[in-house]
Design a protein around this motif. Structure first.
Motif, PDB file in Angstrom:
ATOM      1  N   GLY A  54       0.733  -1.314   0.107  1.00 15.86           N
ATOM      2  CA  GLY A  54       0.051   0.053   0.001  1.00 15.86           C
ATOM      3  C   GLY A  54       0.685   1.266   0.075  1.00 15.86           C
ATOM      4  O   GLY A  54       0.147   2.414  -0.183  1.00 15.86           O
ATOM      5  N   VAL A  55       2.231   1.135   0.125  1.00 19.31           N
ATOM      6  CA  VAL A  55       3.068   2.343   0.179  1.00 19.31           C
ATOM      7  C   VAL A  55       3.750   2.403  -1.267  1.00 19.31           C
ATOM      8  O   VAL A  55       4.091   1.702  -1.873  1.00 19.31           O
ATOM      9  N   LYS A  56       3.453   3.776  -1.881  1.00 25.16           N
ATOM     10  CA  LYS A  56       3.979   4.166  -3.167  1.00 25.16           C
ATOM     11  C   LYS A  56       5.455   4.216  -2.851  1.00 25.16           C
ATOM     12  O   LYS A  56       5.743   5.449  -2.007  1.00 25.16           O
ATOM     13  N   VAL A  57       6.164   3.818  -3.552  1.00 30.73           N
ATOM     14  CA  VAL A  57       7.661   3.814  -3.455  1.00 30.73           C
ATOM     15  C   VAL A  57       8.164   4.589  -4.563  1.00 30.73           C
ATOM     16  O   VAL A  57       8.115   4.027  -5.930  1.00 30.73           O
ATOM     17  N   ILE A  58       9.096   5.837  -4.616  1.00 31.02           N
ATOM     18  CA  ILE A  58       9.709   6.268  -5.583  1.00 31.02           C
ATOM     19  C   ILE A  58      11.082   6.474  -5.482  1.00 31.02           C
ATOM     20  O   ILE A  58      11.723   7.043  -4.374  1.00 31.02           O
ATOM     21  N   ARG A  59      11.917   5.834  -6.280  1.00 32.09           N
ATOM     22  CA  ARG A  59      13.338   5.764  -6.020  1.00 32.09           C
ATOM     23  C   ARG A  59      14.218   6.449  -7.186  1.00 32.09           C
ATOM     24  O   ARG A  59      13.733   6.450  -8.573  1.00 32.09           O
ATOM     25  N   PHE A  60      15.181   7.414  -6.563  1.00 36.31           N
ATOM     26  CA  PHE A  60      16.031   8.142  -7.598  1.00 36.31           C
ATOM     27  C   PHE A  60      17.343   7.468  -7.673  1.00 36.31           C
ATOM     28  O   PHE A  60      17.830   7.114  -6.576  1.00 36.31           O
ATOM     29  N   ARG A  61      18.095   7.491  -8.790  1.00 35.50           N
ATOM     30  CA  ARG A  61      19.394   7.287  -8.840  1.00 35.50           C
ATOM     31  C   ARG A  61      20.364   7.949  -7.964  1.00 35.50           C
ATOM     32  O   ARG A  61      20.126   9.310  -8.088  1.00 35.50           O
ATOM     33  N   ALA A  68      27.443   5.199   1.410  1.00 36.87           N
ATOM     34  CA  ALA A  68      27.171   6.521   1.871  1.00 36.87           C
ATOM     35  C   ALA A  68      26.780   7.704   1.133  1.00 36.87           C
ATOM     36  O   ALA A  68      26.920   7.688   0.015  1.00 36.87           O
ATOM     37  N   TYR A  69      26.464   8.850   2.003  1.00 32.17           N
ATOM     38  CA  TYR A  69      26.064  10.130   1.411  1.00 32.17           C
ATOM     39  C   TYR A  69      24.587  10.024   0.389  1.00 32.17           C
ATOM     40  O   TYR A  69      23.844  10.814   0.675  1.00 32.17           O
ATOM     41  N   TYR A  70      24.664   9.202  -0.556  1.00 39.50           N
ATOM     42  CA  TYR A  70      23.237   9.079  -1.328  1.00 39.50           C
ATOM     43  C   TYR A  70      22.698  10.552  -1.939  1.00 39.50           C
ATOM     44  O   TYR A  70      21.636  11.021  -1.599  1.00 39.50           O
ATOM     45  N   PHE A  71      23.703  11.032  -2.826  1.00 39.20           N
ATOM     46  CA  PHE A  71      23.535  12.253  -3.153  1.00 39.20           C
ATOM     47  C   PHE A  71      22.618  12.121  -4.338  1.00 39.20           C
ATOM     48  O   PHE A  71      23.013  11.658  -5.342  1.00 39.20           O
ATOM     49  N   ALA A  72      21.521  12.738  -4.063  1.00 38.72           N
ATOM     50  CA  ALA A  72      20.472  12.776  -5.070  1.00 38.72           C
ATOM     51  C   ALA A  72      19.540  14.035  -5.145  1.00 38.72           C
ATOM     52  O   ALA A  72      18.395  14.203  -4.571  1.00 38.72           O
ATOM     53  N   PRO A  73      20.113  15.194  -5.926  1.00 37.92           N
ATOM     54  CA  PRO A  73      19.500  16.288  -5.882  1.00 37.92           C
ATOM     55  C   PRO A  73      17.851  16.238  -6.616  1.00 37.92           C
ATOM     56  O   PRO A  73      17.189  17.218  -6.831  1.00 37.92           O
ATOM     57  N   GLN A  74      17.850  15.212  -7.225  1.00 37.99           N
ATOM     58  CA  GLN A  74      16.453  14.845  -7.871  1.00 37.99           C
ATOM     59  C   GLN A  74      15.381  15.225  -6.938  1.00 37.99           C
ATOM     60  O   GLN A  74      14.068  15.413  -7.144  1.00 37.99           O
ATOM     61  N   ILE A  75      15.719  14.659  -5.703  1.00 39.26           N
ATOM     62  CA  ILE A  75      14.708  14.698  -4.613  1.00 39.26           C
ATOM     63  C   ILE A  75      14.179  16.271  -4.416  1.00 39.26           C
ATOM     64  O   ILE A  75      12.831  16.388  -4.250  1.00 39.26           O
ATOM     65  N   TYR A  76      15.053  17.191  -4.391  1.00 38.79           N
ATOM     66  CA  TYR A  76      14.825  18.510  -4.402  1.00 38.79           C
ATOM     67  C   TYR A  76      13.830  18.954  -5.535  1.00 38.79           C
ATOM     68  O   TYR A  76      12.821  19.653  -5.304  1.00 38.79           O
ATOM     69  N   CYS A  77      14.168  18.676  -6.720  1.00 43.35           N
ATOM     70  CA  CYS A  77      13.416  18.875  -7.900  1.00 43.35           C
ATOM     71  C   CYS A  77      12.000  18.262  -7.582  1.00 43.35           C
ATOM     72  O   CYS A  77      10.510  18.982  -7.949  1.00 43.35           O
ATOM     73  N   TYR A  78      11.956  16.901  -7.300  1.00 41.79           N
ATOM     74  CA  TYR A  78      10.634  16.266  -7.330  1.00 41.79           C
ATOM     75  C   TYR A  78       9.582  17.121  -6.081  1.00 41.79           C
ATOM     76  O   TYR A  78       8.576  17.226  -6.392  1.00 41.79           O
ATOM     77  N   LEU A  79      10.175  17.334  -4.991  1.00 42.01           N
ATOM     78  CA  LEU A  79       9.598  18.143  -3.911  1.00 42.01           C
ATOM     79  C   LEU A  79       8.993  19.522  -4.450  1.00 42.01           C
ATOM     80  O   LEU A  79       7.799  19.920  -4.093  1.00 42.01           O
ATOM     81  N   LYS A  80       9.633  19.928  -5.085  1.00 40.74           N
ATOM     82  CA  LYS A  80       9.303  21.553  -5.623  1.00 40.74           C
ATOM     83  C   LYS A  80       8.214  21.507  -6.438  1.00 40.74           C
ATOM     84  O   LYS A  80       7.285  22.187  -6.701  1.00 40.74           O
ATOM     85  N   LYS A  81       7.848  20.314  -6.982  1.00 39.42           N
ATOM     86  CA  LYS A  81       6.621  19.909  -8.137  1.00 39.42           C
ATOM     87  C   LYS A  81       5.582  19.425  -7.263  1.00 39.42           C
ATOM     88  O   LYS A  81       4.368  19.245  -8.036  1.00 39.42           O
ATOM     89  N   HIS A  82       5.648  18.911  -6.207  1.00 41.41           N
ATOM     90  CA  HIS A  82       4.525  18.156  -5.419  1.00 41.41           C
ATOM     91  C   HIS A  82       4.230  18.802  -4.157  1.00 41.41           C
ATOM     92  O   HIS A  82       5.191  19.307  -3.637  1.00 41.41           O
ATOM     93  N   PHE A  99      18.230  17.863   0.986  1.00 43.85           N
ATOM     94  CA  PHE A  99      17.621  18.002  -0.139  1.00 43.85           C
ATOM     95  C   PHE A  99      15.956  18.352  -0.020  1.00 43.85           C
ATOM     96  O   PHE A  99      15.626  19.075  -0.495  1.00 43.85           O
ATOM     97  N   THR A 100      15.647  17.737   0.912  1.00 42.43           N
ATOM     98  CA  THR A 100      14.278  17.697   1.492  1.00 42.43           C
ATOM     99  C   THR A 100      13.915  19.113   2.053  1.00 42.43           C
ATOM    100  O   THR A 100      12.994  19.722   1.589  1.00 42.43           O
ATOM    101  N   SER A 101      14.896  19.523   2.878  1.00 43.26           N
ATOM    102  CA  SER A 101      14.800  20.763   3.562  1.00 43.26           C
ATOM    103  C   SER A 101      14.773  21.953   2.697  1.00 43.26           C
ATOM    104  O   SER A 101      13.919  22.973   2.685  1.00 43.26           O
TER     105      SER A 101
END
Length: 362
Positions: A54-61, A68-82, A99-101
């Motif tokens: 029941g949980v929608k999962v979205i994964r970015f490369r 370590a680090y898991y650098f994914a600026p796509q998260i910033y872009c995605y949150l800006k649109k939703h 990136f969330t903040s």
């Protein structure tokens, strides 16, 4: 409510943060909320989008050198649109929370840092000092900061001066799983002549301290070790066991079913978690719930489990000599573990309900 959970990794990856996010997300769905987990996949092998229980999962490369680090600026872009009613970020020690903040707009921002203060290697620890400036931004933008132990809460309040925002909500376990778990009758008395079974469950990284268990085995001839987990330190640990001549007394397991893991907890004579940095310690809570006595390293949130009876602590720095001494003490005093679940260990249902309450509070 529409809720976004942001974390570095998610199921089928394993770890404390992954477990925390999975357990609360699935319960929030059952409570009627629309939940998306926004996470990363440095391998590119997992599905970019899927629904799990029941949980929608979205994964970015992501870029994750040394896991370590898991650098994914796509998260910033995605949150800006939703837009979401609540955005809940997890993990100070990786970039998705940062990136969330930056990307969050509107709605409530909750942060669960799972904070250790230090990096897990000398290099990562060096990077922690400049990263502190970015970390402060996450805390400053958060409406509420959820800490999973009193130890973590004190660290966060000391390092980031956010006492007015912090609340303690511990991690949990699925208590029903342990109610009817059958544990063999055992005694740690050295005079029984039977082999004793040690257990470690968790990621295989140097800071977790598994090496000290392996190094103690040459001094503990009647002990076997079962290691459940995987990680970047596995090859070095296997070579260590071989060089010490104890490879035949170490069993390596990974990707177990939940039923198989519970059996490992129940079959073990002693569970060990000698990690240098832990914000909580879910596997220790599960071992104790299974009635298995534990040995942990002091100096982190693991120390909160130490009661001198069912769980004993080893002073830092941990050494093979200290581990061997602690295990001999268990033998001498014939500890059998506690068949009753510690009342301080919380069920995930209660954890999720408390977190949900944080979401709706003004």
């Amino acid at each position: 409510m529409k809720i976004a959970q942001i974390c570095p990794r998610y199921f089928p990856d394993i770890g404390g943060v992954e477990t925390h996010v999975k357990e609360i997300s699935e319960r929030l769905v059952k409570a009627g909320h629309d939940v998306e987990v926004i996470t990363t996949d440095p391998t590119g092998r997992l599905n970019k989008r899927e629904t799990i229980n029941g949980v929608k999962v979205i994964r970015f490369r992501s870029f994750a050198p040394g896991n370590a680090y898991y650098f994914a600026p796509q998260i910033y872009c995605y949150l800006k649109k939703h837009k979401y009613d609540v955005i809940h970020a997890h993990g100070y020690h990786a970039f998705p929370a940062f990136f969330t903040s930056l990307g969050k707009h509107g709605g409530k921002f909750i942060f669960t840092p799972h904070y250790h203060r230090r990096g897990h290697t000398a290099f990562r620890n060096l990077l922690h000092k400049p990263y502190r400036f970015l970390g402060k931004l996450i805390f400053s933008r958060a409406d509420s900061v959820i800490c999973v132990s009193e130890y973590e809460k004190k660290l966060v309040e000391s390092d980031f001066k956010v006492a007015a925002k912090t609340v303690k909500i511990p991690n949990g376990i699925n208590l029903k799983e342990f109610e009817n778990l059958r544990r063999p009758e055992k005694s740690l008395n050295r005079n029984t002549g039977k082999e004793k079974h040690l257990l470690y469950v968790g990621r295989l990284e140097e800071y977790k301290g598994v090496q000290y268990i392996i190094q103690s085995l040459p001094e503990l001839h009647n002990f076997q070790l079962r290691i459940v987990g995987k990680g970047p330190y596995e090859t070095e640990l296997r070579n260590m066991a071989k060089n010490l001549g104890v490879e035949g007394r170490v069993e390596w397991l990974k990707d177990l079913t939940r039923k198989e893991l519970l059996k490992c907890y129940a079959d073990a004579d002693i569970f060990l978690m000698l990690s240098s940095y832990e914000a909580y310690g879910i596997t220790v809570a599960e071992a104790l719930a299974a009635g298995t006595p534990c040995v942990v390293a002091k100096g982190s949130a693991l120390e909160e489990f130490v009661d001198g009876e069912n769980c004993i602590g080893i002073e830092n720095p941990v050494t093979k000599e200290k581990v061997a001494k602690a295990l001999r003490e268990f033998e001498k005093e014939e500890r059998k573990g506690n068949s009753r679940i510690d009342k301080t260990i919380m069920d995930w249902n209660e954890v999720s309900a408390r977190i949900e309450k944080q979401y709706i509070q003004n």
